[in-house]
Design an enzyme around this catalytic site. Structure first.
Site, PDB file in Angstrom:
ATOM      1  N   HIS A  95      34.818  16.045  15.489  1.00 34.04           N
ATOM      2  CA  HIS A  95      35.231  14.929  16.309  1.00 34.04           C
ATOM      3  C   HIS A  95      36.197  13.988  15.388  1.00 34.04           C
ATOM      4  O   HIS A  95      36.087  14.129  14.105  1.00 34.04           O
ATOM      5  CB  HIS A  95      33.609  14.189  16.550  1.00 34.04           C
ATOM      6  CG  HIS A  95      33.981  13.103  17.520  1.00 34.04           C
ATOM      7  ND1 HIS A  95      34.176  12.005  17.559  1.00 34.04           N
ATOM      8  CD2 HIS A  95      33.468  13.244  18.863  1.00 34.04           C
ATOM      9  CE1 HIS A  95      34.427  11.326  18.665  1.00 34.04           C
ATOM     10  NE2 HIS A  95      33.815  12.054  19.406  1.00 34.04           N
ATOM     11  N   ASP A 152      28.734  18.143  23.280  1.00 29.14           N
ATOM     12  CA  ASP A 152      29.164  19.003  24.120  1.00 29.14           C
ATOM     13  C   ASP A 152      28.213  20.456  23.532  1.00 29.14           C
ATOM     14  O   ASP A 152      28.346  21.402  24.228  1.00 29.14           O
ATOM     15  CB  ASP A 152      30.479  19.319  24.087  1.00 29.14           C
ATOM     16  CG  ASP A 152      31.031  18.240  24.986  1.00 29.14           C
ATOM     17  OD1 ASP A 152      30.530  17.698  25.910  1.00 29.14           O
ATOM     18  OD2 ASP A 152      32.294  17.839  24.813  1.00 29.14           O
TER      19      ASP A 152
END
Ligand code: CMC
Length: 439
Positions: free
Chosen positions: A315, A373
């Site tokens: 991320h 996710d």
């Protein structure tokens, strides 16, 4: 660069350009949380230079009071409230109120907000006809982009973005209609009749109803799946200035109407590096196929020439566990338990992959951890959603965050058109040469 301090914190940084007598005094701004931010708004005027920051990783593009992320600590707050508390105790519409207005609603405020939003769940019958223009195999994100953008043609008054009440009604319309549009995009691909929204159901349950119900059969509610859906929506509702939210703000900075801005956000979300990652995770797990293939897959990911990524990992901001991933993993177990799925090979594969990656120096040294996710696709698959619906579900939830950020931006007096600069590396000035003289 040097700095001036007042008490414990510096108040200014001074940037001196060597070899010239040009100096910039950069005020250091303090947020409620997080590091100080150097205000470079007068940098060019004072020194003639501006900054280079591809991907904007070092740049605060706006001031915001909505969402705070501490990437090193793995913290996510909506209006100050930790995401795990909201996921456990709140509901999506309550969170929507929080994001839009800054506070959790009182009981009376919630009743009025709930009514204000749900009275807009229906789509104009002409919008219904829009769906027929798409191929049956159209990706539902293409349908979402098109239909949400088209809403501006149905609410011409929304073009007046300077009217606070119009802005609020547009926000209600978007939050209320996006589940209907998303569910109908799914129904269109299956050939089943569109189910009209039911305002007696909760936000999450109404969406599940429009997805799963068919006219000839009674609809059976499932509180555990309703709760799981509500939680997934809460976890995806906002995430500060990510690519799609920044796109919404950039589009909105031009004065474009909110439906057009949210359509732009949906387009930005679609990419596999952003909202498309949940779909990409399932595809990746399917391709790996078996635990025995994990070492070869990890070796491929580590090979710089392969361009293969471990989807659902890493991320831009989190350099620790994404707090949403932990809640997703727990929700995944709850949903599989409720559905009586004792053995889900994809979940087992994902957990094994996570274990191996968290032990591998490549991922550890780069601080790559599972993101939201990594587990969401497994839950959604178990709930019966096809993989193409994963990113639309993300868009459904994020619409509330996007519109909250858009409202904040329009009301901000310091707001002006977004217009980044560039470092030009093309040809210097040259004169036109006629075609017969080019060699
Ligand atoms: N698998 C393998 N290597 C990775 C991954 C990954 N998933 N993510 C980052 N890296 C490597 C990257 O190659 C780079 O290595 P090196 O320093 O040797 O060049 C290093 O880690 C730093 O990565 P980066 O590309 O500079 O990081 P970024 O901040 O630009 O990218 C990201 C962030 C999310 C786009 C990226 O981690 C990624 O592509 N992850 C997979 C896609 C994904 O799961 N996206 C969902 C994000 S969460 C939901 C959302 O917000 O939409």
């Amino acid at each position: 660069m040097s700095s001036t301090t007042e008490g414990a914190r510096a108040t200014h940084a001074t940037l001196t350009i060597p070899g010239s007598n040009k100096t910039a005094e950069l005020p250091l701004l303090n947020g409620t949380l997080g590091p100080q931010v150097a205000d470079i708004r007068k940098l060019q005027a004072q020194t003639g230079i501006f900054t280079f920051d591809p991907g904007y990783g070092e740049t605060a593009s706006c001031e915001s009071k909505i969402t705070y992320i501490d990437g090193d600590e793995g913290v996510l707050l909506y209006r100050g409230y930790p995401i795990d508390q909201l996921a456990e105790k709140s509901t999506f519409l309550e969170v929507a109120h929080l994001l839009l207005y800054g506070e959790l609603p009182t009981a009376a405020e919630f009743e009025s907000f709930n009514r204000g939003v749900t009275m807009h769940t229906m789509l104009h019958e002409q919008v219904r006809r829009f769906f027929d223009g798409f191929r049956r195999d159209a990706h539902p994100m293409a349908v979402l982009c098109g239909v949400v953008g088209a809403l501006s043609a149905f609410y011409p008054e929304s073009v007046n973005v300077n009217d606070a009440r119009e802005r609020e009604i547009s926000a209600f319309r978007l939050i209320a209609k996006i589940p209907t549009i998303t569910a109908w995009a799914h129904k269109y691909s299956t050939g089943q009749p569109f189910m009209y929204p039911r305002n007696d159901l909760s936000y999450a349950e109404n969406f599940l109803y429009m997805i799963n119900a068919v006219p000839p059969e009674p609809y059976r509610k499932n509180p555990i799946l309703e709760r799981a859906m509500d939680r997934i929506l809460i976890l995806h509702a906002d995430h500060e200035q990510n690519a799609s939210t920044s796109t919404v703000r950039l589009a909105g900075s031009t004065g474009a109407n909110p439906f057009a801005c949210i359509a732009a956000g949906i387009a930005a979300l679609w990419g596999p590096a952003h909202g498309g990652a949940n779909e990409a995770v399932l595809k990746m797990l399917g391709e790996i196929g078996h635990k025995d293939n994990i070492p070869a897959f990890i070796a491929e990911v580590k090979d710089k020439n392969s361009h293969t990524k471990l989807m659902g990992f890493g991320h831009r901001v989190y350099k620790n566990f994404d707090p949403r991933a932990k809640i997703m993993q727990q929700t995944c177990h709850e949903v599989l338990g409720e559905l009586g799925i004792k053995h889900e090979p994809l979940l087992e594969l994902a957990m094994e992959l996570e274990k191996i990656a968290l032990d591998d120096d490549y991922f550890v040294s780069r601080k790559l951890y599972p993101n939201v996710d990594f587990y969401s696709g497994i839950i959604l698959k178990a709930m019966g959603f096809p993989t193409t619906m994963f990113t639309p579900l993300f868009a459904l939830a994020r619409t509330t965050g996007w519109i909250s950020q858009w409202m904040e931006m329009i009301a901000d007096p310091s707001q002006r058109i977004g217009r980044p600069r560039q470092l030009y590396t093309g040809a210097p000035r040259r004169d036109y040469v006629s075609i017969d003289q080019r060699g």
